[in-house]
Design an enzyme around this catalytic site. Structure first.
Site, PDB file in Angstrom:
ATOM      1  N   TYR A  79       0.852  -1.185   0.000  1.00 49.75           N
ATOM      2  CA  TYR A  79       0.000   0.000   0.000  1.00 49.75           C
ATOM      3  C   TYR A  79       0.887   1.233   0.000  1.00 49.75           C
ATOM      4  O   TYR A  79       1.842   1.312   0.780  1.00 49.75           O
ATOM      5  CB  TYR A  79      -0.892  -0.004   1.253  1.00 49.75           C
ATOM      6  CG  TYR A  79      -1.832   1.169   1.357  1.00 49.75           C
ATOM      7  CD1 TYR A  79      -2.897   1.323   0.472  1.00 49.75           C
ATOM      8  CD2 TYR A  79      -1.661   2.136   2.351  1.00 49.75           C
ATOM      9  CE1 TYR A  79      -3.760   2.399   0.570  1.00 49.75           C
ATOM     10  CE2 TYR A  79      -2.536   3.218   2.464  1.00 49.75           C
ATOM     11  CZ  TYR A  79      -3.588   3.345   1.569  1.00 49.75           C
ATOM     12  OH  TYR A  79      -4.443   4.415   1.679  1.00 49.75           O
ATOM     13  N   ASP A 121       9.222   2.883   0.003  1.00 48.53           N
ATOM     14  CA  ASP A 121       8.140   3.498   0.774  1.00 48.53           C
ATOM     15  C   ASP A 121       8.379   3.130   2.232  1.00 48.53           C
ATOM     16  O   ASP A 121       8.059   2.034   2.677  1.00 48.53           O
ATOM     17  CB  ASP A 121       6.783   2.982   0.287  1.00 48.53           C
ATOM     18  CG  ASP A 121       5.630   3.571   1.086  1.00 48.53           C
ATOM     19  OD1 ASP A 121       5.897   4.223   2.109  1.00 48.53           O
ATOM     20  OD2 ASP A 121       4.467   3.364   0.684  1.00 48.53           O
ATOM     21  N   LYS A 143       3.672   8.662   9.066  1.00 48.53           N
ATOM     22  CA  LYS A 143       3.495   8.003  10.365  1.00 48.53           C
ATOM     23  C   LYS A 143       4.461   8.523  11.462  1.00 48.53           C
ATOM     24  O   LYS A 143       4.259   9.623  11.949  1.00 48.53           O
ATOM     25  CB  LYS A 143       3.528   6.493  10.177  1.00 48.53           C
ATOM     26  CG  LYS A 143       2.372   6.076   9.235  1.00 48.53           C
ATOM     27  CD  LYS A 143       2.064   4.612   9.159  1.00 48.53           C
ATOM     28  CE  LYS A 143       0.736   4.405   8.457  1.00 48.53           C
ATOM     29  NZ  LYS A 143       0.798   3.831   7.123  1.00 48.53           N
TER      30      LYS A 143
HETATM   31  C1  PLP Z   1       0.119   4.305   5.834  1.00 48.11           C
HETATM   32  C2  PLP Z   1       0.915   4.104   4.623  1.00 48.11           C
HETATM   33  C3  PLP Z   1       0.825   4.995   3.545  1.00 48.11           C
HETATM   34  C4  PLP Z   1      -0.176   6.105   3.484  1.00 48.11           C
HETATM   35  O1  PLP Z   1       0.049   7.078   4.458  1.00 48.11           O
HETATM   36  P1  PLP Z   1      -1.173   8.054   4.862  1.00 48.11           P
HETATM   37  O2  PLP Z   1      -0.548   8.993   5.835  1.00 48.11           O
HETATM   38  O3  PLP Z   1      -2.218   7.176   5.449  1.00 48.11           O
HETATM   39  O4  PLP Z   1      -1.626   8.727   3.634  1.00 48.11           O
HETATM   40  C5  PLP Z   1       1.697   4.811   2.480  1.00 48.11           C
HETATM   41  N1  PLP Z   1       2.584   3.811   2.471  1.00 48.11           N
HETATM   42  C6  PLP Z   1       2.691   2.929   3.492  1.00 48.11           C
HETATM   43  C7  PLP Z   1       3.717   1.847   3.444  1.00 48.11           C
HETATM   44  C8  PLP Z   1       1.838   3.039   4.583  1.00 48.11           C
HETATM   45  O5  PLP Z   1       1.925   2.145   5.556  1.00 48.11           O
END
Ligand code: PLP
Length: 432
Positions: free
Chosen positions: A148, A243, A271
């Site tokens: 994601y 990511d 995060k």
């Molecule tokens: C949570 C998450 C996102 C998205 O971040 P948001 O602040 O919710 O938009 C993108 N990449 C990874 C790996 C994530 O865990």
């Protein structure tokens, strides 16, 4: 403690919320749709504990999906934010705080030469992809099934997290034109990546990957997967994007790059970096980052980007992590202990499962032999997961309300908390 908590007030609030907010929530997984029941509405949090609107206490194994790595209401962070509130909350103009934040990130993260702040992980990934495309002049990119990268259109193809939780195959609103530039491969499958590169010669701008996947449960990279991606990217002039929205500042001060010893070209954050306020960032090699406006023409902007309150919470959190790197070994030990104790409890009751863990990311998949990619993760027994989730919730343990999410520990969690969690898991009987 065995009595089911009364959550009458949460039930009333959930009814009311659904009148004005789609599904009653501002982010889908929160609605408990995949586990059933009423989502718990929270009021207050301290350390490792959440308190709901009915006054029930829960041990928190989500930590706001990662940001509260130091525990809730950490006094240093609270004090810093409170001080900043009375000074100024937003200028829409540059501040010293932003430089300090960027410098601290560069000190902590290997290879980070320049960084741009945004307001969420979604924005970070979306912007990094645009930059990779703008810099290389190519359109296509490769992502992995079950990973994601936020909810920007390009990434909502075979995505993990809530998209997997709700088993959404095609997201309405994402046009075919957009989706055709998103190429997908199974996680940990380097041969599939090679095939995609062969089939799309000279067309691939970037490969984006969660260096440790956390949005299909926790799935660590295997067999030098990341190293091989690095080699392929170098060979074909493809930009490697890690990511690290989840892994950044969680697996090590320098994230997965540092912990696993592989350097990406661009890295995205979210995060933990906001310490509980809305923050994201992307950065990497100077040469690439210089293509962003106003230096280059790859446009990217934000009214609240680098917001003083958000920078203050983030800076305070990162500073503590930077000055107390023992937090990482403590977190690792706690997560290892939780994995061991939970595994013992579940095994003792005759459950079969796979526990995957790397550092303070952990997940359990029921009734499967191994989970190294999304295809395997999606075969896990969701019904058992649901029962386990509600069993633990009614005993004051707040697990992620989805089988496709990793647990996130905070360092506020005590050994006694872990013992309590294990004791409650021992009561989860397999009665056929
Ligand atoms: C949570 C998450 C996102 C998205 O971040 P948001 O602040 O919710 O938009 C993108 N990449 C990874 C790996 C994530 O865990």
């Amino acid at each position: 403690m065995k009595v089911k908590y009364s959550i009458r007030t949460s039930e009333i609030l959930f009814e009311r919320a659904q009148e004005s907010i789609p599904g009653g929530v501002n982010s889908p997984v929160r609605a408990f749709k995949s586990v059933g029941g009423t989502p718990v509405f929270f009021e207050r949090a301290e350390g490792a504990y959440l308190y709901d609107v009915d006054g029930n206490r829960y041990i928190d194994l989500i930590a706001s999906w990662g940001p509260m790595i130091l525990g809730h209401s950490h006094p240093t962070v609270v004090e810093a934010v409170a001080r900043q509130v009375s000074v100024a909350t937003s200028f829409g103009a540059p501040t010293r705080l932003e430089i300090e934040m960027a410098e601290l990130m560069k000190e902590m993260v290997p290879g980070l030469e320049m960084v741009r702040m945004v307001n969420s992980g979604t924005e970070a990934c979306m912007s990094a992809l645009r930059l990779a495309r703008g810099y290389t002049g190519k359109n296509k990119f490769i992502k992995f099934n079950g990973c994601y990268h936020g909810h920007a259109d390009s990434f909502l193809v075979k995505a993990g997290s809530g998209v997997a939780t709700f088993d959404i195959q095609n997201v309405p609103g994402v046009t075919g034109g957009t989706a055709q530039d998103t190429l997908t491969a199974p996680y940990n499958d380097i041969e599939a990546v090679k095939r995609l590169i062969d089939q799309n010669p000279g067309d691939i701008a970037a490969i984006i990957v969660e260096p440790v996947a956390g949005n299909m449960g926790c799935v660590p990279p295997q067999n030098d997967f990341l190293k091989k991606l690095r080699t392929l990217c170098d060979l074909y002039g493809i930009i490697l994007i890690f990511d690290e929205v989840m892994t950044g500042f969680r697996l090590a001060p320098g994230g997965a790059q540092q912990r696993l010893g592989i350097q990406a070209d661009l890295v995205t954050f979210g995060k933990v970096i906001g310490g509980g306020l809305p923050v994201g960032a992307f950065g990497g090699k100077r040469d690439i980052m210089k293509a962003i406006a106003p230096l280059g023409n790859v446009y990217q902007a934000g009214t609240l980007s680098g917001n003083p309150l958000a920078m203050t919470a983030g800076y305070a959190t990162l500073s503590i992590l930077n000055q107390h790197s023992e937090i990482y070994s403590e977190l690792d030990h706690k997560t290892e202990l939780l994995e061991k104790k939970l595994s013992e409890a579940l095994s003792a009751n005759g459950w079969t499962f796979v526990a995957n863990r790397l550092g303070s990311m952990l997940s359990f998949h029921f009734d499967v032999d191994q989970v190294t990619n999304f295809e395997q993760a999606s075969k896990a027994n969701l019904n058992t997961f649901k029962k386990f989730f509600h069993h633990m919730l009614s005993r004051g343990v707040y697990l992620p309300p989805s089988a496709f999410e990793s647990y996130f520990l905070s360092n506020a969690l005590s050994n006694a908390d872990i013992e309590y969690i294990a004791d409650m898991a021992y009561e989860f009987k397999n009665i056929g």
